[in-house]
Design a protein around this motif. Structure first.
Motif, PDB file in Angstrom:
ATOM      1  N   PRO A   3       0.835  -1.210   0.000  1.00 41.73           N
ATOM      2  CA  PRO A   3       0.000   0.000   0.000  1.00 41.73           C
ATOM      3  C   PRO A   3       0.870   1.261   0.000  1.00 41.73           C
ATOM      4  N   ARG A   5       2.029   4.669   1.308  1.00 43.13           N
ATOM      5  CA  ARG A   5       2.043   5.265   2.649  1.00 43.13           C
ATOM      6  C   ARG A   5       1.595   6.729   2.542  1.00 43.13           C
ATOM      7  N   VAL A  22      -9.508   7.641   3.145  1.00 42.22           N
ATOM      8  CA  VAL A  22      -8.293   6.858   3.356  1.00 42.22           C
ATOM      9  C   VAL A  22      -8.642   5.512   3.993  1.00 42.22           C
ATOM     10  N   ARG A  23      -9.588   5.515   4.937  1.00 41.06           N
ATOM     11  CA  ARG A  23     -10.010   4.244   5.543  1.00 41.06           C
ATOM     12  C   ARG A  23     -10.579   3.303   4.480  1.00 41.06           C
ATOM     13  N   THR A  26      -7.782   2.014   2.474  1.00 45.81           N
ATOM     14  CA  THR A  26      -6.971   1.100   3.290  1.00 45.81           C
ATOM     15  C   THR A  26      -7.587  -0.299   3.274  1.00 45.81           C
ATOM     16  N   GLU A  27      -8.912  -0.344   3.413  1.00 47.11           N
ATOM     17  CA  GLU A  27      -9.605  -1.629   3.372  1.00 47.11           C
ATOM     18  C   GLU A  27      -9.434  -2.310   2.016  1.00 47.11           C
ATOM     19  N   VAL A  31      -3.846   1.930   0.184  1.00 43.20           N
ATOM     20  CA  VAL A  31      -3.067   2.913   0.938  1.00 43.20           C
ATOM     21  C   VAL A  31      -2.945   2.475   2.391  1.00 43.20           C
ATOM     22  N   GLU A  32      -2.026   3.140   3.081  1.00 43.03           N
ATOM     23  CA  GLU A  32      -1.856   2.948   4.519  1.00 43.03           C
ATOM     24  C   GLU A  32      -1.633   4.314   5.144  1.00 43.03           C
ATOM     25  N   LEU A  33      -2.489   4.691   6.093  1.00 44.28           N
ATOM     26  CA  LEU A  33      -2.333   5.963   6.786  1.00 44.28           C
ATOM     27  C   LEU A  33      -1.234   5.805   7.827  1.00 44.28           C
TER      28      LEU A  33
END
Length: 657
Positions: A3, A5, A22-23, A26-27, A31-33
């Motif tokens: 993912p 960053r 972003v969540r 992410t799922e 991406v990754e917060l």
């Protein structure tokens, strides 16, 4: 793939939307917060997400590949530069910056670092935009004549008290430009420009405010694109409720409507909703797969030209309470959604729609209005003051004429720009406006009694075998913008709109001052281009049976009565002798002044007994057909005192060279 960053700068307000997005990504594993930067604490951050007030340090420590900037407008340039120099690509919330200089600052760092900067105009991620551009390219609506955008939302008083910079033009001397055009409804302008695809030329701005704020909450803007297309945007945050903003693409053979918040395109009785790509997803795809960015910083250059015009415009005109519904929670401008819709239909500014709260704008000579003329390559732009609505011409260091761009006139006067007062160097006025005998005579103007069936002269229309008759067929000449302007003259573009509001012709007008020894001359030319697709007839009352009434074209209405006045050419004198003649020059003189008109294309229409007025007659006794573009030029010498024929002839020869 791992993912991407991501760091989020600005997690409050609209930042919550980015956190949610972003969540979602992410799922999806995209991406990754890894960090959040803010000046205030943020609750409920996921485990492992670092919080810091130091953006550059946060990016370094987390090895963030993308920074989402959702901070106050006036911080965008500084924080974008920090993020880029820290090695992070940027998703920059709209508007990109608070000034054009700040935009160029970001662009320079993007070029230097080679990193990506995507701007958060979400509407530009819609597949509706390329779909409309394909429709236009394939000729679905014929030649595009303009694009109009309308948006009317409601905002409570608390909207302007939520943060210190809301509704501000500046904070501690730093530009913010948080107005309706540039922030909440900025997508209207950005989307219209994306559909146009052309470069922004002239920009006309009208700013108003119903609320007690610095910036505009009700605004209209008109852009003249470099391909000749006109784009208008009319917006307000003072509606009774939310009305979905939309655009109308006007064509000679049809129109397309886009409700950009819904990605809905309507055309020829059909309606289609197009998919939209999330801009963070697109940025991730760009980094991982080389997918083309949908809204790279460069694509927002035209929007920033408009924002700069808003920034440089005079302060918004306050709308009096009498025109508002002032409630406990918010202010409402009655029927503002209909007004914005009318702007999109007519490609008109608020002042041109005769909205009651905008009437003072024109009469006051431009309070609340501003224009900028972008220079080539964008660097220097010349801000035009409020007097852009009434340019002043200067000869030999003296003000000799004023040009009224958008006068307050009844439809029966065929509203149009005109020059008045025009003066000799000695200060004597040689024009008259709206005299009792002919209230539609307007100083020096271009007026045609019948252009394709529209009365662009004013007053009654001559009907064969019936005489002068009120027909309700009056047209309007609408100012679109100046291509150049200074004290020596200007270049102007005008739309000639018939009684139905449809543009019949487009005019390019040039007005210049010529300095002569002891006097001056007005050099005026125009090019009238037929937009109908068929031959466009120019008729006069004479072509319909009223002998001698061949008026139409350039016309100068002089002041006073006929007493002591004379009119002559090189070889004739008196109204009967010179009326209808084709002499290369004609002079009208009184004890105080002399006008020498010089042109070689048309017969002279002259009145000296009933009233003083003169000009070349485009259609003296037979109709003139415009198939492409009609071009005419006339130079008028303006002199103090009465000149004799010899002096008049010498001046005519001088300006004719």
């Amino acid at each position: 793939m791992k993912p991407v960053r991501v760091v989020l700068a600005g997690a409050h307000g609209h930042g919550w939307w980015h956190l949610s997005n972003v969540r979602r990504l992410t799922e999806a594993g995209l991406v990754e917060l890894v960090g959040v930067c803010d000046v205030r604490p943020v609750d409920d951050l996921p485990a492992g997400v670092e919080f810091s007030g130091d953006l550059a340090g946060l990016i370094w420590r987390t090895s963030a590949e993308v920074t989402i900037l959702c901070t106050p407008i006036h911080t965008h340039a500084e924080l974008a530069e920090r993020a880029l120099r820290a090695g992070s690509h940027v998703l920059l919330e709209k508007p990109p910056a608070a000034t054009y200089a700040d935009y160029e600052r970001i662009a320079a760092v993007v070029a230097e670092t080679g990193l990506a900067c995507q701007v958060g105009f979400q509407s530009l991620g819609s597949a509706a935009i390329p779909a409309i551009r394909r429709m236009v390219a394939e000729g679905a609506i014929g030649r595009v004549t303009g694009i109009g955008a309308a948006g009317a939302w409601e905002r409570p008083y608390t909207y302007y008290s939520r943060v210190p910079w809301a509704g501000r033009r500046e904070v501690d001397g730093v530009p913010v430009v948080d107005g309706a055009l540039t922030n909440p409804l900025a997508h209207a302008t950005a989307t219209a420009l994306a559909i146009s695809g052309a470069e922004v030329g002239d920009v006309e701005v009208e700013l108003y405010r119903a609320n007690a704020i610095e910036a505009d909450d009700t605004s209209s803007v008109r852009m003249r694109m470099d391909d000749g297309t006109v784009v208008t945007v009319a917006v307000s945050l003072c509606a009774d409720r939310r009305h979905e903003p939309y655009l109308i693409v006007h064509g000679e053979e049809g129109r397309i409507r886009l409700t950009y918040t819904e990605d809905r395109v309507e055309f020829d009785g059909t309606s289609a909703v197009h998919p939209r790509t999330d801009l963070l997803e697109n940025l991730v795809a760009h980094l991982r797969d080389g997918t083309e960015l949908l809204v790279p910083l460069e694509r927002t250059r035209g929007f920033m030209r408009v924002l700069e015009a808003v920034r440089l415009a005079p302060e918004p005109t306050a709308i009096p309470d009498v025109f508002q519904e002032v409630g406990a929670e918010r202010r409402v401008l009655p029927r503002i959604a209909e007004v914005t819709a009318s702007s999109a239909e007519r490609l008109a500014l608020y002042s041109e729609l005769r909205v009651p709260w905008s009437g003072r704008l024109r009469r006051a000579g431009g309070a609340g209005a501003g224009r900028t003329v972008p220079g080539p390559g964008d660097g220097a732009r010349r801000p035009l003051r409020g007097d852009a609505l009434r340019p002043v011409l200067v000869a030999h260091g003296r003000q000799v004429a004023e040009y009224v761009v958008a006068p307050e006139l009844p439809p029966t006067s065929s509203p149009r720009p005109y020059l008045h007062p025009v003066r000799t160097l000695g200060g004597t006025t040689v024009t008259e406006v709206a005299p009792e005998d002919h209230v539609h005579h307007l100083g020096v103007s271009i007026a045609i009694s019948d252009l394709g069936g529209g009365n662009f002269w004013g007053g009654r229309t001559y009907v064969r075998d019936a005489g002068p008759t009120w027909l309700g067929d009056h047209g309007t000449q609408r100012h679109l913008g100046f291509s150049w302007r200074d004290s020596s003259g200007f270049g102007e573009s005008l739309a000639w709109e018939g009684p139905d509001g449809v543009e019949t012709a487009r005019e390019a007008r040039s007005v210049r001052v010529v300095e002569l020894g002891g006097c001056w001359a007005l050099d005026m030319s125009f090019e009238l281009t037929n937009l109908t697709g068929e031959p466009l007839p120019v008729r006069s009352s004479a072509t319909k049976g009223r002998a001698g009434a061949g008026y139409g074209g350039f016309f100068w209405r002089a002041p006073g009565t006929a007493a002591g006045r004379q009119v002559f050419t090189a070889d004739a004198e008196g109204e009967d002798a010179v009326h209808g003649s084709t002499a290369p020059w004609l002079a009208m003189a009184s004890a105080d002044w002399t006008l020498v008109f010089v042109q070689r294309d048309d017969p002279w229409f002259v009145r000296i007994v009933e009233y003083p007025g003169a000009g070349p007659a485009l259609a003296w006794d037979t109709p003139l057909l415009i198939e492409g573009t009609l071009r005419r030029r006339i130079v008028t010498v303006v002199a103090d005192g009465r000149l004799d024929p010899g002096d008049a002839a010498a001046l005519a020869a001088e300006v004719a060279r």
